[in-house]
Design a protein around this motif. Sequence first.
Motif, PDB file in Angstrom:
ATOM      1  N   PHE A   1      85.940  48.330  12.850  1.00  0.00           N
ATOM      2  CA  PHE A   1      86.052  47.399  11.689  1.00  0.00           C
ATOM      3  C   PHE A   1      86.057  48.197  10.327  1.00  0.00           C
ATOM      4  CE2 PHE A   1      85.160  45.635   8.041  1.00  0.00           C
ATOM      5  CZ  PHE A   1      85.854  44.243   7.628  1.00  0.00           C
ATOM      6  N   LEU A   2      85.477  49.090   9.775  1.00  0.00           N
ATOM      7  CA  LEU A   2      85.944  49.852   8.995  1.00  0.00           C
ATOM      8  C   LEU A   2      86.397  51.318   8.604  1.00  0.00           C
ATOM      9  CD1 LEU A   2      81.306  50.355   8.103  1.00  0.00           C
ATOM     10  CD2 LEU A   2      82.885  49.423   7.059  1.00  0.00           C
ATOM     11  N   GLU A   3      86.728  51.944  10.312  1.00  0.00           N
ATOM     12  CA  GLU A   3      87.915  52.799   9.691  1.00  0.00           C
ATOM     13  C   GLU A   3      89.419  52.139   9.805  1.00  0.00           C
ATOM     14  OE1 GLU A   3      84.739  54.676  12.759  1.00  0.00           O
ATOM     15  OE2 GLU A   3      85.380  52.548  11.877  1.00  0.00           O
ATOM     16  N   ARG A   4      89.679  50.650  10.720  1.00  0.00           N
ATOM     17  CA  ARG A   4      90.352  50.166  10.969  1.00  0.00           C
ATOM     18  C   ARG A   4      91.070  49.929   9.289  1.00  0.00           C
ATOM     19  NH1 ARG A   4      94.035  50.433  14.537  1.00  0.00           N
ATOM     20  NH2 ARG A   4      92.482  50.297  15.758  1.00  0.00           N
ATOM     21  N   ASP A   5      91.363  49.801   8.361  1.00  0.00           N
ATOM     22  CA  ASP A   5      91.216  49.321   6.942  1.00  0.00           C
ATOM     23  C   ASP A   5      91.737  50.439   6.389  1.00  0.00           C
ATOM     24  OD1 ASP A   5      92.009  47.729   4.472  1.00  0.00           O
ATOM     25  OD2 ASP A   5      89.847  48.814   3.597  1.00  0.00           O
TER      26      ASP A   5
ATOM     27  N   ASP B   1      95.095  51.074   8.345  1.00  0.00           N
ATOM     28  CA  ASP B   1      96.140  50.630   8.183  1.00  0.00           C
ATOM     29  C   ASP B   1      96.632  51.211   7.522  1.00  0.00           C
ATOM     30  OD1 ASP B   1      95.352  49.380  10.684  1.00  0.00           O
ATOM     31  OD2 ASP B   1      94.279  47.296   9.421  1.00  0.00           O
ATOM     32  N   HIS B   2      96.872  51.881   6.923  1.00  0.00           N
ATOM     33  CA  HIS B   2      96.669  51.877   5.106  1.00  0.00           C
ATOM     34  C   HIS B   2      97.472  53.736   5.384  1.00  0.00           C
ATOM     35  CE1 HIS B   2      94.965  48.446   3.490  1.00  0.00           C
ATOM     36  NE2 HIS B   2      96.043  48.381   2.714  1.00  0.00           N
ATOM     37  N   GLY B   3      97.410  54.075   6.873  1.00  0.00           N
ATOM     38  CA  GLY B   3      97.827  55.635   7.505  1.00  0.00           C
ATOM     39  C   GLY B   3      96.555  56.746   6.098  1.00  0.00           C
ATOM     40  N   LEU B   4      95.890  56.930   5.825  1.00  0.00           N
ATOM     41  CA  LEU B   4      94.444  57.159   5.714  1.00  0.00           C
ATOM     42  C   LEU B   4      93.775  57.574   7.302  1.00  0.00           C
ATOM     43  CD1 LEU B   4      93.715  55.243   2.407  1.00  0.00           C
ATOM     44  CD2 LEU B   4      95.626  56.437   2.822  1.00  0.00           C
ATOM     45  N   THR B   5      93.002  58.916   6.627  1.00  0.00           N
ATOM     46  CA  THR B   5      91.894  59.154   7.957  1.00  0.00           C
ATOM     47  C   THR B   5      90.560  59.457   7.591  1.00  0.00           C
ATOM     48  OG1 THR B   5      92.520  61.428   6.341  1.00  0.00           O
ATOM     49  CG2 THR B   5      94.261  61.052   8.303  1.00  0.00           C
ATOM     50  N   VAL B   6      89.872  58.957   8.382  1.00  0.00           N
ATOM     51  CA  VAL B   6      88.746  58.480   7.475  1.00  0.00           C
ATOM     52  C   VAL B   6      87.348  59.767   9.137  1.00  0.00           C
ATOM     53  CG1 VAL B   6      88.653  56.784   9.061  1.00  0.00           C
ATOM     54  CG2 VAL B   6      86.906  56.760   7.532  1.00  0.00           C
ATOM     55  N   ALA B   7      87.027  59.837   8.383  1.00  0.00           N
ATOM     56  CA  ALA B   7      85.604  61.072   9.239  1.00  0.00           C
ATOM     57  C   ALA B   7      84.186  60.665   9.354  1.00  0.00           C
ATOM     58  CB  ALA B   7      85.219  62.433   8.347  1.00  0.00           C
TER      59      ALA B   7
END
Length: 261
Positions: free
Chosen positions: A60-64, A67-73
């Motif tokens: 859920f937290l990563e999906r946001d 969905d905006h083309g951003l990377t999350v570690a």
Amino acid sequence: MKNKLTIKDVKELLAGDVDQNDLELLADDKRTGVQKLLTQYFKKEQQKSELIEKFHKKEFLERDYWDHGLTVAGVDEVGRGPLAGPVVTAAVILPADNTLYEVDDSKKLTAKKRDKIYRQICEQAIDISIGVGSPQLIDRENIYHATELVMRDAIDRLYLKPDHILVDAMTIPVNIGQTKLIKGDSKSLSIGAASIVAKVSRDRLMSAYDKLYPEFGFLKNDGYGTKEHLHALDEFGRTPIHRLSFSPVRNTKKVYQTPFS
């Protein structure tokens, strides 16, 4: 579907792609063996459905960001509590289309399951990085700050700079926005993946140390202060991988002697 398939045929059918028509025909088959296989099939399908539902909640937290083309570690650590060995951190960047349905807090998984999911993470991740904090770093900085520094190392060593960080209950000293989560390895897919990578990596290091210092049982206790470990510490003394700032080690005057000393 042919009438009166053998039990073996039914088992093979249910192990593959089965359609609703086949299931209805099997439901009318009165043989006990067929009904038993059907019960097992529906139970597995239910478990699979629950696993996928849990997976979607964890991303859920990563999906946001995805969905905006951003990377999350996702970042996590293993080994803050042991008397011996390093603290190990991992940073993992996952793609939006990953299928890591079984990722969970590494502590909830068996060693066999962790190894399986570890390989899946390595196959699917966009980027993975490891940080290792030595006992000497821990003694110099204290375990909490050492962990922060080694988490920073893991982020800095990523090939791809993340747009955001999800971290388990820590604050990493880097100039990147981050979300701090209590028990994040159970709540976030990325942190859960990082916890598995860190755990498997540290376990492999402790396995190597077990061969160097077999008296301490590192393969079983991972450096934690078990009865066996404390007894060996009293009998054989502290090794170069023991943390002098931890009281059971600090109170041990004897120094371990290798067979070649």
